[in-house]
Design a protein around this motif. Structure first.
Motif, mmCIF file in Angstrom:
data_model
loop_
_atom_site.group_PDB
_atom_site.id
_atom_site.type_symbol
_atom_site.label_atom_id
_atom_site.label_comp_id
_atom_site.label_asym_id
_atom_site.label_seq_id
_atom_site.Cartn_x
_atom_site.Cartn_y
_atom_site.Cartn_z
ATOM 1 N N UNK A 148 0.812 -1.218 0.000
ATOM 2 C CA UNK A 148 0.000 0.000 0.000
ATOM 3 C C UNK A 148 0.846 1.269 0.000
ATOM 4 N N UNK A 149 2.038 1.221 0.573
ATOM 5 C CA UNK A 149 2.895 2.404 0.619
ATOM 6 C C UNK A 149 3.753 2.482 -0.637
ATOM 7 N N UNK A 150 3.827 3.662 -1.215
ATOM 8 C CA UNK A 150 4.557 3.824 -2.471
ATOM 9 C C UNK A 150 6.040 3.494 -2.304
ATOM 10 N N UNK A 151 6.605 3.739 -1.138
ATOM 11 C CA UNK A 151 8.029 3.469 -0.936
ATOM 12 C C UNK A 151 8.312 1.982 -0.841
ATOM 13 N N UNK A 152 7.267 1.159 -0.676
ATOM 14 C CA UNK A 152 7.445 -0.289 -0.584
ATOM 15 C C UNK A 152 7.097 -1.007 -1.881
ATOM 16 N N UNK A 153 6.656 -0.258 -2.909
ATOM 17 C CA UNK A 153 6.122 -0.895 -4.115
ATOM 18 C C UNK A 153 7.179 -1.688 -4.871
ATOM 19 N N UNK A 154 8.393 -1.167 -4.954
ATOM 20 C CA UNK A 154 9.448 -1.855 -5.693
ATOM 21 C C UNK A 154 9.809 -3.147 -4.965
ATOM 22 N N UNK A 155 9.745 -4.251 -5.688
ATOM 23 C CA UNK A 155 10.088 -5.538 -5.090
ATOM 24 C C UNK A 155 8.936 -6.247 -4.429
ATOM 25 N N UNK A 156 7.781 -5.589 -4.314
ATOM 26 C CA UNK A 156 6.608 -6.234 -3.732
ATOM 27 C C UNK A 156 5.949 -7.144 -4.766
ATOM 28 N N UNK A 157 5.006 -7.981 -4.310
ATOM 29 C CA UNK A 157 4.278 -8.851 -5.224
ATOM 30 C C UNK A 157 3.611 -8.028 -6.317
ATOM 31 N N UNK A 158 3.793 -8.447 -7.557
ATOM 32 C CA UNK A 158 3.318 -7.651 -8.691
ATOM 33 C C UNK A 158 1.797 -7.654 -8.769
ATOM 34 N N UNK A 299 -6.633 11.235 -3.833
ATOM 35 C CA UNK A 299 -5.739 12.298 -4.269
ATOM 36 C C UNK A 299 -4.414 12.312 -3.531
ATOM 37 N N UNK A 300 -3.415 12.998 -4.155
ATOM 38 C CA UNK A 300 -2.086 13.244 -3.596
ATOM 39 C C UNK A 300 -1.253 11.935 -3.512
ATOM 40 N N UNK A 301 -0.672 11.633 -2.350
ATOM 41 C CA UNK A 301 0.132 10.431 -2.077
ATOM 42 C C UNK A 301 1.463 10.442 -2.817
ATOM 43 N N UNK A 302 2.328 11.375 -2.425
ATOM 44 C CA UNK A 302 3.689 11.472 -2.949
ATOM 45 C C UNK A 302 4.686 11.333 -1.804
ATOM 46 N N UNK A 303 5.816 10.709 -2.093
ATOM 47 C CA UNK A 303 6.969 10.739 -1.194
ATOM 48 C C UNK A 303 8.112 11.385 -1.964
ATOM 49 N N UNK A 304 8.681 12.464 -1.417
ATOM 50 C CA UNK A 304 9.635 13.267 -2.194
ATOM 51 C C UNK A 304 10.836 13.688 -1.367
ATOM 52 N N UNK A 305 11.929 13.921 -2.087
ATOM 53 C CA UNK A 305 13.063 14.652 -1.540
ATOM 54 C C UNK A 305 13.330 15.840 -2.455
ATOM 55 N N UNK A 306 13.766 16.936 -1.866
ATOM 56 C CA UNK A 306 14.025 18.146 -2.648
ATOM 57 C C UNK A 306 15.225 18.871 -2.056
ATOM 58 N N UNK A 307 16.020 19.461 -2.938
ATOM 59 C CA UNK A 307 17.208 20.207 -2.525
ATOM 60 C C UNK A 307 17.265 21.535 -3.255
ATOM 61 N N UNK A 308 17.737 22.553 -2.551
ATOM 62 C CA UNK A 308 17.939 23.864 -3.155
ATOM 63 C C UNK A 308 19.391 24.281 -2.982
ATOM 64 N N UNK A 693 -4.111 19.706 8.627
ATOM 65 C CA UNK A 693 -4.379 19.551 10.053
ATOM 66 C C UNK A 693 -4.968 18.195 10.456
ATOM 67 N N UNK A 694 -5.754 17.546 9.550
ATOM 68 C CA UNK A 694 -6.468 16.367 10.049
ATOM 69 C C UNK A 694 -6.734 15.273 9.028
ATOM 70 N N UNK A 695 -6.942 15.600 7.764
ATOM 71 C CA UNK A 695 -7.310 14.550 6.809
ATOM 72 C C UNK A 695 -6.111 13.657 6.500
ATOM 73 N N UNK A 696 -6.361 12.331 6.462
ATOM 74 C CA UNK A 696 -5.275 11.404 6.172
ATOM 75 C C UNK A 696 -5.855 10.037 5.867
ATOM 76 N N UNK A 697 -5.663 9.583 4.644
ATOM 77 C CA UNK A 697 -6.120 8.252 4.243
ATOM 78 C C UNK A 697 -5.070 7.232 4.653
ATOM 79 N N UNK A 698 -5.498 6.201 5.390
ATOM 80 C CA UNK A 698 -4.559 5.201 5.902
ATOM 81 C C UNK A 698 -5.044 3.804 5.544
ATOM 82 N N UNK A 699 -4.149 3.017 4.943
ATOM 83 C CA UNK A 699 -4.382 1.595 4.696
ATOM 84 C C UNK A 699 -3.520 0.777 5.654
ATOM 85 N N UNK A 700 -4.040 -0.369 6.086
ATOM 86 C CA UNK A 700 -3.242 -1.288 6.887
ATOM 87 C C UNK A 700 -2.136 -1.879 6.014
ATOM 88 N N UNK A 701 -0.904 -1.816 6.483
ATOM 89 C CA UNK A 701 0.229 -2.214 5.648
ATOM 90 C C UNK A 701 0.248 -3.707 5.366
#
Length: 790
Positions: A148-158, A299-308, A693-701
Motif C-alpha cells: 500500500x505504501x509507495x516506498x514499498x512498491x518496488x520488489x513487492x508482489x506484482x 488524491x495526492x500520495x507522494x513521497x519526495x526529496x528536494x534540494x535547493x 491539520x487532520x485529513x489522512x487516508x490510511x491503509x493497513x500495511x
C-alpha cells in the motif's frame, strides 16, 4: 473587445446573488439520485474484501434465485464484449518507452487489486433485493500479499503482469548534469524529505448513475454525477463500448460537489450503460458513503526529496527533486498527468531559480486509484517548494518573507526552466498586502503573549502559483494528452432579446449560471435575469471538455466571448440596415446600436426581433436568426498566484494546534463576481487546511484494508476548526484571453497546506522540531516534541 474594456462593463466585478441558489436552498435541485425512470431496476456491486487476490470462482446460483433478482453479471460476462477503462494521458519514460498500461477491466477478471474492486453487478427490482442478493454471491479468493505504501512498491508482489516490478514509468524534466554541477559549487544546500498525504474526496453528493436504452431509436442515455459529460461519452463510446458517439447521450444534472473526483470514467457508469440494453430496462446505482470511501479516486500520495542550491545571500541557483508517486491499483483517467505535467512544471513557483531537474517514479499499489483532486499536482508542487523555501530561510537565518522577496520573479513574460512561460504577475504586491492583512508587524507581541501562557506561536508563509486551463491542445497532445483541451460556447438570442447560453463547461457548485450570465449580460447590455445557462447534457450542448483545473471562466468564458463577438458582428449588420447606415459606422454599447456622429439608435431587443421577423432585413446578405457557436483553444495556461500567511498557537503539553488567523491574497486577474470568488477561496482554504491539520487516508500495511473508511475514522474539518479568514486580491489581468481572467477554484487548496505546516514548524523550531509531515494532528505534534525532548 480587449480584457481592459471588458473589465469596465456593467455587471463585471459585481457581487450578483447566485441565480441557482433558490432552487438549491429550497430543495428544488435535481441530482442524479432524484431521477427515476420507467421500468427502472437497481444495481449493487459485489466488491472485493481483499486488497490483492486471485478470483478462483464466482458462484451466483443461489443469489440469482433470490426474489426480485433480474440478472447478475461478472467479468466473464463482459469479457470480449468491451474494452477496459482507458487512461487519458500517455507518459513516455526516460528510456523512450511508453508507460506500462495494464488492462483495467470494468468487472474484475481473474484477480482483484484493491479493497473495493468490483467483482460482480447484481440487478434487481428493488434496491433491498439487490443488496440481499449481492451478499449471497459467493466468491472464492486466493489471497495474495498486498503493498500500500509507495516506498514499498518496488520488489513487492506484482499487481499486473504488464508491470512485474510495479513500476509504471520514470519521467524527468530538466538538465540533470547542469543542475548537479551547480550543486557541487553552491555556497549553501538545503535538503528536505516529505510526504504529501493521501486524501479521500468527500463530495456532498456521492457518485450515482442511471443507464437506460431505447429500442425505438437504438440509443443509450446515461444520467451521471459527472464534471465533464462529453469526455465521459467520448471515453465510453470510443475506447470501451465501441458505440457510435451520437447513439449515446450523457446527462449530468445538478452535481453536488466534485473537486476532481467526478471527472473520470468509472467502471460503474460503463456497466450500467451496457447492461441497460442487455436487460431492456433502466438500471440505477447510487454509492453509499462507505462505497465512496473505498472506490472514488483518491488524491495526492507522494513521497519526495528536494534540494535547493543557493549562493551566500540566499539567492536560488538550482533545485533538484525526486518524487515517488502512488497511482493505486489501476490507471485512472488523468492519473499519469498529475505527478508529471501538472506537478513538475510548477516547481519554479514564483522564483527565478535558473535551473531545475525533477525525476518522478510512478508505482502501482493495492489501493484505490489516485487521480486529480482539487489542484491536481499543483498542491503537491507548491507544498514541496514552499516547505523547502521556508527551510532555506531558517537554515540561512533569514525571514520567510525575506528569502521569498529576494527570489521573486519581477519581469514578465518569464520563461521558467520547467517548460511554462508566465505571462504576467506582481508577486511583491501580493506579499505586501498579505503582510498587512496578517498584521505581521504585531506578531512579536502576540508570540510573547502566547509564551507567557506556556504556548508556542508560529507564523508560516506560502507564495503559490498555479497553472489553470490546461492548454493549448497541440502542446498538451505532444505531452501525452489523448484529447483536446478547448471549450465550446453557443449563444442563442431569442426574438424577445433574451438569451440562452450553451456551454461545454459544467458546474458542480461554482455558480456558472450566474457568472456566465454576467458575462453575457455585460456584453449585450441586457439584465442578468434575461440570460439562462445550459450545461451538462451532450444532447443539448454542441461539445465541451467539462470543468476541472479552474478552466471554466478563462476557457469556457472565452469561448462564450468569441460567440458573442459573432453575435455582435451580425447584429451590427442588421442595425445598419435598419438605420440605413454602413456597417462600419455602427457602434454597440450598453445594449444600444448607434450610428457614429448621429443621434440614431435602436435597442438590442429590436435587432433580435428583426432577426426572427425579417420583414425589413438584408436577406441578400444575411440569414435570419441570431445564433452563434464558437470554440476556444487557449494559447497558454493562466497563472493565478498569491501569498498566504497562517498564524498558529501550539500547546506543547498536548500537541493541539489552533489556527489563530489566516490571511490570503490572490491574483485572479479580472474578477467577474467577487462574492462567488470569495466562496471558492473559502472552500479551497478549508480543504487545504483540512489536509494540513487532520485529513489522512490510511491503509493497513499488512492486509491492505482501508482503516479510514468512514467519517468516524477520516477527519474532515468543521466550522469550529477554522479561523475567520482575511482575504484580499491584487489584479494583473491575463494577457491572452478576452476576459483577463485566470481561474480561482483551486487556489485555496494549493496555497494553504504549506502555510499551515510552516507556521507549526515556526512555532516548534525553538523546541528543536525541524520536520513534520501532514497532518499536524495533536498526536503527531506531541510525538515530534517528545522526540526532541528524549
Amino acid at each position: 473587445m480587449g480584457a481592459s474594456d471588458f473589465a469596465n462593463l456593467p455587471h463585471i466585478g459585481e457581487s450578483v446573488r447566485r441565480k441557482e441558489d433558490y432552487r438549491f436552498i429550497t430543495g428544488a435541485g435535481q441530482y442524479t439520485d432524484d431521477i427515476n425512470l420507467p421500468n427502472q431496476r437497481y444495481a449493487v456491486f459485489v466488491r472485493s474484501p481483499y486488497a490483492h487476490a486471485t478470483i478462483n470462482s464466482i458462484d451466483t446460483a443461489a443469489a440469482s434465485a433470490m426474489p426480485g433478482v433480474v440478472h447478475i453479471f461478472t467479468g466473464k460476462d463482459l469479457e470480449g464484449k468491451m474494452g477496459g477503462l482507458p487512461c487519458g494521458w500517455l507518459i513516455t519514460s526516460t528510456d523512450g518507452q511508453p508507460m506500462k498500461e495494464p488492462p483495467h477491466p470494468v468487472l474484475a477478471l481473474g484477480k482483484v487489486r484493491y479493497v473495493g474492486d468490483q467483482v460482480a453487478m447484481v440487478v434487481a427490482e428493488t434496491l433491498e433485493q439487490a443488496r440481499n442478493a449481492a451478499e449471497a454471491v459467493e466468491v472464492d479468493y486466493g489471497v495474495l500479499p498486498a503493498v500500500v505504501d509507495v516506498v514499498d512498491a518496488k520488489g513487492a508482489t506484482a499487481l499486473h503482469d504488464a508491470a512485474p516490478d510495479n513500476h509504471c514509468y520514470k519521467w524527468a524534466l530538466g538538465d540533470k548534469a547542469a543542475v548537479d554541477a551547480v550543486f557541487a559549487s553552491a555556497a549553501h544546500v538545503t535538503k528536505i524529505s516529505l510526504t504529501n498525504n493521501r486524501l479521500i474526496p468527500n463530495a456532498m453528493e456521492p457518485r450515482a448513475a442511471i443507464g437506460s436504452f431505447s429500442r425505438a431509436n437504438d440509443e443509450y442515455t446515461l444520467y451521471v454525477s459527472n464534471q465533464n459529460p462529453h469526455v465521459e461519452r467520448l471515453l465510453m463510446t470510443a475506447f470501451v463500448l465501441g458505440l457510435p458517439e451520437h447513439k449515446v447521450r450523457v446527462i449530468a444534472p445538478d452535481v453536488g460537489g466534485g473537486f476532481g473526483s467526478k471527472i473520470f470514467l468509472y467502471a460503474e457508469d460503463v456497466a450500467l450503460t451496457w447492461a441497460a440494453k442487455q436487460l431492456n430496462c433502466a438500471i440505477k446505482w447510487t454509492a453509499d458513503r462507505s462505497e465512496s470511501f473505498l472506490t472514488d479516486a483518491h488524491g495526492r500520495d507522494h513521497a519526495s526529496t528536494a534540494e535547493m542550491a543557493m549562493d551566500k545571500d540566499g539567492k536560488f541557483l538550482a533545485m533538484r527533486v525526486h518524487t515517488d508517486a502512488n497511482l493505486g491499483a489501476y490507471l485512472s483517467t488523468f492519473s499519469t498527468a498529475v505527478p508529471t505535467i501538472l506537478y513538475a512544471t510548477l516547481l519554479a513557483g514564483q522564483y527565478t531559480t535558473p535551473m531545475i531537474h525533477v525525476e518522478v517514479d510512478a508505482w502501482f499499489t493495492n489501493t484505490a486509484p489516485v487521480d486529480a483532486y482539487r489542484g491536481a499536482g499543483r498542491p503537491e508542487a507548491t507544498y514541496l517548494l514552499e516547505r523547502l523555501v521556508s527551510r532555506c530561510a531558517w537554515d540561512l537565518g533569514l525571514g520567510q518573507d525575506t528569502i521569498r522577496e529576494r527570489n521573486f520573479i519581477k519581469n514578465f513574460p518569464y520563461q521558467t526552466p520547467v517548460a511554462l512561460q508566465y505571462d504576467v504577475g506582481d508577486y511583491q504586491a501580493a506579499m505586501d498586502k498579505a503582510r498587512d492583512l496578517a498584521d505581521v508587524a504585531g506578531f512579536a507581541a502576540r508570540r510573547a503573549a502566547s509564551e507567557a501562557k506556556g504556548l508556542r506561536r508560529g507564523l508560516g508563509y506560502s507564495s503559490y502559483i498555479e497553472a489553470c486551463g490546461i492548454a493549448p491542445s497541440n502542446i498538451a497532445g505532444a505531452l501525452g494528452a489523448r484529447a483536446g483541451l478547448f471549450e465550446c460556447g453557443e449563444i442563442r438570442v431569442h426574438p424577445t432579446g433574451s438569451v440562452t447560453v450553451f456551454t461545454g463547461s459544467h458546474s458542480h457548485g461554482q455558480g456558472h449560471e450566474t457568472t456566465f450570465a454576467q458575462v453575457v449580460a455585460a456584453r449585450l447590455g441586457i439584465p442578468v435575469e434575461n440570460v439562462d445557462v445550459v450545461h451538462g447534457d451532450t444532447g443539448r450542448v454542441p461539445f465541451g471538455m467539462g470543468t476541472y483545473g479552474s478552466r471554466s471562466i478563462s476557457v469556457g468564458g472565452a469561448a462564450i466571448m468569441k460567440a458573442l463577438d459573432k453575435i455582435e458582428s451580425k447584429a451590427k449588420k442588421i442595425a445598419a440596415h435598419l438605420m440605413e447606415a454602413g456597417d462600419a459606422d455602427i457602434e454597440f454599447k450598453n445594449g444600444e446600436f448607434t450610428v457614429k456622429g448621429t443621434d440614431k439608435k435602436i435597442p438590442f431587443g429590436q435587432v433580435a426581433l428583426t432577426a426572427y421577423v425579417p420583414h425589413n432585413y438584408p436577406l441578400d446578405k444575411l440569414e435570419p436568426g441570431l445564433n452563434e457557436t464558437a470554440f476556444y483553444d487557449p494559447v497558454n495556461f493562466t497563472f493565478p498566484a498569491g501569498t498566504y500567511i497562517c498564524e498558529v498557537e501550539v500547546d506543547p503539553q498536548t500537541g493541539v494546534v489552533r489556527i489563530d488567523r489566516f490571511s490570503a491574497v490572490d491574483d485572479f486577474g479580472t474578477i467577474i463576481n467577487p462574492m462567488i470568488v470569495e466562496g471558492q477561496v473559502h472552500g479551497g482554504l478549508v480543504q487545504g487546511i483540512g489536509q494540513a491539520m487532520m485529513e489522512n487516508c490510511v491503509y493497513d500495511k499488512e492486509s491492505g484494508q482501508l482503516l479510514t473508511g468512514s467519517m468516524m475514522d477520516y477527519a474532515l474539518p468543521r466550522a469550529d476548526d477554522l479561523p475567520q479568514f482575511k482575504l484580499g486580491t491584487v489584479c494583473t489581468p491575463c494577457t491572452h484571453n478576452p476576459l483577463g481572467t485566470k481561474g480561482c477554484g483551486e487556489a485555496g487548496a494549493i496555497g494553504s497546506p504549506p502555510a499551515v505546516i510552516n507556521a507549526v514548524l515556526d512555532a516548534l523550531h525553538p523546541l528543536g522540531v525541524t520536520e513534520l509531515d501532514m497532518p499536524a494532528s495533536p498526536s503527531r505534534v506531541w510525538e515530534a516534541i517528545r522526540a526532541q525532548a528524549r
